[in-house]
Design a protein around this motif. Structure first.
Motif, PDB file in Angstrom:
ATOM      1  N   LYS A  51       0.907  -1.132   0.316  1.00 41.00           N
ATOM      2  CA  LYS A  51       0.034   0.026  -0.266  1.00 41.00           C
ATOM      3  C   LYS A  51       0.904   1.169   0.081  1.00 41.00           C
ATOM      4  O   LYS A  51       2.399   0.699   0.177  1.00 41.00           O
ATOM      5  CB  LYS A  51      -0.974  -0.139   1.291  1.00 41.00           C
ATOM      6  CG  LYS A  51      -0.340  -0.456   2.692  1.00 41.00           C
ATOM      7  CD  LYS A  51      -0.801  -0.049   3.859  1.00 41.00           C
ATOM      8  CE  LYS A  51      -0.434   0.001   5.162  1.00 41.00           C
ATOM      9  NZ  LYS A  51      -1.308   0.485   6.597  1.00 41.00           N
ATOM     10  N   ILE A  52      -0.057   2.517  -0.174  1.00 43.58           N
ATOM     11  CA  ILE A  52       0.781   3.924  -0.097  1.00 43.58           C
ATOM     12  C   ILE A  52       1.569   4.242   0.787  1.00 43.58           C
ATOM     13  O   ILE A  52       0.766   3.954   2.141  1.00 43.58           O
ATOM     14  CB  ILE A  52       0.772   5.001  -1.896  1.00 43.58           C
ATOM     15  CG1 ILE A  52      -0.106   3.841  -2.554  1.00 43.58           C
ATOM     16  CG2 ILE A  52       1.279   6.083  -1.254  1.00 43.58           C
ATOM     17  CD1 ILE A  52      -0.451   4.952  -3.698  1.00 43.58           C
ATOM     18  N   ALA A  53       2.658   4.292   0.980  1.00 39.98           N
ATOM     19  CA  ALA A  53       3.805   4.131   2.584  1.00 39.98           C
ATOM     20  C   ALA A  53       3.045   5.824   3.007  1.00 39.98           C
ATOM     21  O   ALA A  53       3.119   6.689   2.864  1.00 39.98           O
ATOM     22  CB  ALA A  53       4.449   4.635   2.986  1.00 39.98           C
ATOM     23  N   ALA A  54       2.379   5.772   4.231  1.00 40.66           N
ATOM     24  CA  ALA A  54       1.697   7.063   4.984  1.00 40.66           C
ATOM     25  C   ALA A  54       2.517   7.682   5.413  1.00 40.66           C
ATOM     26  O   ALA A  54       3.496   7.333   7.027  1.00 40.66           O
ATOM     27  CB  ALA A  54       0.694   6.813   5.863  1.00 40.66           C
ATOM     28  N   ILE A  55       3.706   8.867   5.017  1.00 43.91           N
ATOM     29  CA  ILE A  55       4.948   9.345   5.610  1.00 43.91           C
ATOM     30  C   ILE A  55       4.970  10.584   5.487  1.00 43.91           C
ATOM     31  O   ILE A  55       6.079  11.125   5.759  1.00 43.91           O
ATOM     32  CB  ILE A  55       5.647   9.156   4.343  1.00 43.91           C
ATOM     33  CG1 ILE A  55       6.244   9.828   3.201  1.00 43.91           C
ATOM     34  CG2 ILE A  55       6.784   8.331   4.267  1.00 43.91           C
ATOM     35  CD1 ILE A  55       6.815   9.550   1.646  1.00 43.91           C
ATOM     36  N   ALA A  56       3.116  11.474   5.967  1.00 44.07           N
ATOM     37  CA  ALA A  56       2.817  12.976   5.853  1.00 44.07           C
ATOM     38  C   ALA A  56       3.496  12.923   7.033  1.00 44.07           C
ATOM     39  O   ALA A  56       3.596  12.295   7.961  1.00 44.07           O
ATOM     40  CB  ALA A  56       1.398  12.797   5.669  1.00 44.07           C
ATOM     41  N   GLY A  57       4.444  13.862   7.425  1.00 42.75           N
ATOM     42  CA  GLY A  57       4.816  14.487   9.035  1.00 42.75           C
ATOM     43  C   GLY A  57       6.219  14.187   8.829  1.00 42.75           C
ATOM     44  O   GLY A  57       6.020  14.280  10.349  1.00 42.75           O
ATOM     45  N   GLN A  58       6.826  12.989   7.998  1.00 39.72           N
ATOM     46  CA  GLN A  58       8.041  12.837   8.545  1.00 39.72           C
ATOM     47  C   GLN A  58       9.298  13.817   7.308  1.00 39.72           C
ATOM     48  O   GLN A  58       9.535  12.600   6.274  1.00 39.72           O
ATOM     49  CB  GLN A  58       7.752  10.954   8.544  1.00 39.72           C
ATOM     50  CG  GLN A  58       7.215  10.380   8.826  1.00 39.72           C
ATOM     51  CD  GLN A  58       7.397   9.027   9.146  1.00 39.72           C
ATOM     52  OE1 GLN A  58       7.750   8.191   8.697  1.00 39.72           O
ATOM     53  NE2 GLN A  58       6.164   7.836   9.309  1.00 39.72           N
ATOM     54  N   GLU A  59       8.963  14.683   7.563  1.00 41.42           N
ATOM     55  CA  GLU A  59      10.231  15.240   6.550  1.00 41.42           C
ATOM     56  C   GLU A  59      11.520  15.192   6.357  1.00 41.42           C
ATOM     57  O   GLU A  59      11.528  15.164   5.152  1.00 41.42           O
ATOM     58  CB  GLU A  59       9.903  16.833   7.185  1.00 41.42           C
ATOM     59  CG  GLU A  59       8.910  17.819   6.957  1.00 41.42           C
ATOM     60  CD  GLU A  59       8.437  17.708   6.354  1.00 41.42           C
ATOM     61  OE1 GLU A  59       8.654  17.983   5.048  1.00 41.42           O
ATOM     62  OE2 GLU A  59       7.322  17.666   6.218  1.00 41.42           O
ATOM     63  N   ASP A  60      12.302  14.451   7.243  1.00 47.74           N
ATOM     64  CA  ASP A  60      13.495  13.447   6.386  1.00 47.74           C
ATOM     65  C   ASP A  60      13.416  12.049   5.645  1.00 47.74           C
ATOM     66  O   ASP A  60      14.286  12.302   4.315  1.00 47.74           O
ATOM     67  CB  ASP A  60      14.446  12.776   7.895  1.00 47.74           C
ATOM     68  CG  ASP A  60      14.513  13.609   8.904  1.00 47.74           C
ATOM     69  OD1 ASP A  60      14.378  15.121   8.356  1.00 47.74           O
ATOM     70  OD2 ASP A  60      14.949  13.093   9.673  1.00 47.74           O
ATOM     71  N   ALA A  61      11.971  12.073   5.738  1.00 49.38           N
ATOM     72  CA  ALA A  61      11.674  10.867   4.612  1.00 49.38           C
ATOM     73  C   ALA A  61      11.511  11.590   3.485  1.00 49.38           C
ATOM     74  O   ALA A  61      11.360  10.995   2.025  1.00 49.38           O
ATOM     75  CB  ALA A  61      10.410   9.455   5.274  1.00 49.38           C
TER      76      ALA A  61
END
Length: 49
Positions: free
Chosen positions: A9-19
């Motif tokens: 599934k599409i990874a939820a990376i919102a809020g993980q600015e480094d990623a």
């Protein structure tokens, strides 16, 4: 674009600015190397089976 997979599934990376920044840098480098103006990477994560 419509992508379906039972394994990922599409990874939820919102809020993980480094990623997000790593992905932006990779997009920029891929665009430079390939000469393709717009490159978009999509982060996926493996779903629980």
């Amino acid at each position: 674009m419509d992508i379906h997979s039972d394994s990922y599934k599409i990874a939820a990376i919102a809020g993980q600015e480094d990623a997000v920044e790593v992905i932006r840098q990779a997009e920029s480098q891929l665009a430079r190397i390939t000469g393709i103006k717009d490159v978009t990477l999509i982060a996926y994560e493996k779903t629980e089976q």
